[in-house]
Motif scaffolding. Structure first.
Motif, PDB file in Angstrom:
ATOM      1  N   ARG A  24      66.958 -13.631   7.966  1.00 14.93           N
ATOM      2  CA  ARG A  24      65.975 -12.560   7.777  1.00 14.93           C
ATOM      3  C   ARG A  24      66.607 -11.193   7.941  1.00 14.93           C
ATOM      4  O   ARG A  24      66.362 -10.268   7.169  1.00 14.93           O
ATOM      5  N   LEU A  25      67.456 -11.103   8.970  1.00 11.42           N
ATOM      6  CA  LEU A  25      68.146  -9.858   9.270  1.00 11.42           C
ATOM      7  C   LEU A  25      69.076  -9.481   8.118  1.00 11.42           C
ATOM      8  O   LEU A  25      69.110  -8.348   7.654  1.00 11.42           O
ATOM      9  N   MET A  26      69.823 -10.463   7.646  1.00  9.95           N
ATOM     10  CA  MET A  26      70.764 -10.258   6.545  1.00  9.95           C
ATOM     11  C   MET A  26      70.012  -9.784   5.294  1.00  9.95           C
ATOM     12  O   MET A  26      70.401  -8.821   4.640  1.00  9.95           O
ATOM     13  N   ILE A  27      68.894 -10.465   5.006  1.00 10.83           N
ATOM     14  CA  ILE A  27      68.119 -10.123   3.810  1.00 10.83           C
ATOM     15  C   ILE A  27      67.546  -8.705   3.921  1.00 10.83           C
ATOM     16  O   ILE A  27      67.614  -7.926   2.973  1.00 10.83           O
ATOM     17  N   THR A  28      67.021  -8.370   5.094  1.00  7.48           N
ATOM     18  CA  THR A  28      66.468  -7.033   5.285  1.00  7.48           C
ATOM     19  C   THR A  28      67.531  -5.960   5.051  1.00  7.48           C
ATOM     20  O   THR A  28      67.301  -4.983   4.326  1.00  7.48           O
ATOM     21  N   GLN A  29      68.711  -6.164   5.638  1.00  6.58           N
ATOM     22  CA  GLN A  29      69.780  -5.172   5.496  1.00  6.58           C
ATOM     23  C   GLN A  29      70.259  -5.055   4.054  1.00  6.58           C
ATOM     24  O   GLN A  29      70.429  -3.966   3.526  1.00  6.58           O
ATOM     25  N   ARG A  30      70.488  -6.200   3.416  1.00  5.42           N
ATOM     26  CA  ARG A  30      71.034  -6.158   2.047  1.00  5.42           C
ATOM     27  C   ARG A  30      70.018  -5.703   1.014  1.00  5.42           C
ATOM     28  O   ARG A  30      70.386  -5.086   0.017  1.00  5.42           O
ATOM     29  N   LEU A  31      68.757  -6.022   1.263  1.00  5.56           N
ATOM     30  CA  LEU A  31      67.722  -5.657   0.302  1.00  5.56           C
ATOM     31  C   LEU A  31      67.585  -4.134   0.222  1.00  5.56           C
ATOM     32  O   LEU A  31      67.379  -3.569  -0.860  1.00  5.56           O
ATOM     33  N   GLU A  32      67.719  -3.493   1.372  1.00  2.00           N
ATOM     34  CA  GLU A  32      67.631  -2.049   1.407  1.00  2.00           C
ATOM     35  C   GLU A  32      68.731  -1.435   0.527  1.00  2.00           C
ATOM     36  O   GLU A  32      68.498  -0.496  -0.226  1.00  2.00           O
TER      37      GLU A  32
END
Ligand code: C2E
Ligand code: MG
Ligand code: MG
Ligand code: MG
Length: 274
Positions: A24-32
């Motif tokens: 979730r953390l990875m997705i949040t960071q990369r999505l931004e």
């Protein structure tokens, strides 16, 4: 340390939870970053009018290729909803979709685009203004825009939602309820809202040619929707048998792999004539 907090910690850091949290953390960071880096794109999936066979509209669906790896919107949209990133993301989607409608409109192709709107986006106080502003600045006829709303959007905000729907309808855009049947709303209740169309969820369509109960549900939704003056679309149609059943039920439109998968704009426009 008390035994209770110790056991909570053990639970919290169990491998599964930890992995999910990391992802979730990875997705949040990369999505931004993905929004700025151009790693996102819209695909389009055609819809067909059953009685006339025409394909005049399609649904925009977000695609994210993160360094060549595909990440599904079914995974990242709920995460973006929770983090609030859905707001800038949703704005980006609206601009892309309006831009595509404008292009097709200018080429003389009257292709309508249905845009998915998440509940948090819908509840923004300036949501209607954002749509009005885009209709104006992109110069597209409102009839070429459809908004796919979730049952939650309409249900959880009650009276406030009704006003938003009325305002959107006054702009001339079409409104549909996505994934119908998966939430808690009844058609009778929904009919009190100014929506044009309901989209029967894939989970009912999927087994309708094998399971009589599923078939009965789909038939009932089609009949009731018609009686209430709503038009109906079935999503996730994969077989000829499903398509034929839906046609005999009076379903207005279908969408699904039987017709076409979601595809890039340049491919989808070849399916449309004139
Ligand atoms: P949805 O709006 O209900 O979209 C339908 C989903 O079913 C899409 O998955 C589509 O690719 C898939 N589908 C269509 N026909 C078939 C079929 O015949 N068989 C099967 N197995 N699947 C089919 P996708 O593209 O992965 O999107 C998943 C969900 O993510 C969407 O469900 C929607 O809730 C959300 N989503 C996608 N793009 C956006 C967006 O731009 N904004 C928002 N807020 N949500 C989006
Ligand atoms: Mg949808
Ligand atoms: Mg849907
Ligand atoms: Mg769905």
């Amino acid at each position: 340390e008390s035994a209770i907090s110790a056991s909570k910690q053990v639970h919290y850091f169990s491998n599964d939870d930890g992995d999910r949290h990391q992802r979730r953390l990875m997705i949040t960071q990369r999505l931004e970053k993905a929004i700025d880096d151009g790693a996102l794109t819209l695909y389009f999936q055609p819809k067909q009018h059953l009685a006339e066979g025409q394909v005049k509209s399609c649904e925009s669906l977000l695609r994210w290729f993160d360094d060549g790896t595909f990440i599904s919107p079914a995974e990242f949209i709920p995460i973006a909803e929770r983090s609030g990133l859905i707001l800038p993301l949703g704005e980006w989607v609206l601009d892309q979709a309006f831009d595509q409608v404008r292009r097709w409109h200018q080429q003389g192709k009257g292709i309508q685009i249905a845009i998915n709107i998440s509940p948090r986006q819908f509840m923004q106080p300036d949501f209607v203004q954002g749509i009005a502003r885009r209709l104006d600045s992109y110069g597209v006829p409102p009839s070429l825009i459809e908004l796919e709303l979730t049952e939650t959007s309409v249900m959880e905000t009650g009276a406030a939602a009704r006003q938003v729907l009325v305002a959107l309808r006054e702009l001339g855009v079409s409104l549909s309820i996505d994934d119908f049947g998966t939430g808690y709303s009844s058609l009778a209740y929904l009919s009190g809202f100014p929506v044009d169309k309901i989209k029967i969820d894939r989970s009912f369509v999927q087994y309708m040619d094998e399971q009589p109960e599923q078939q009965a549900i789909v038939l009932t939704i089609c009949q009731l929707a018609k009686n209430l003056g709503l038009s109906v679309i079935a999503e996730g149609v994969e077989t000829e048998a499903q398509r034929e059943l839906l046609a005999s039920f009076g379903c207005d439109y279908i969408q699904g792999y039987w017709l076409a998968k979601p595809m890039p704009a340049n491919e989808v426009e070849q399916l449309f004539v004139g």
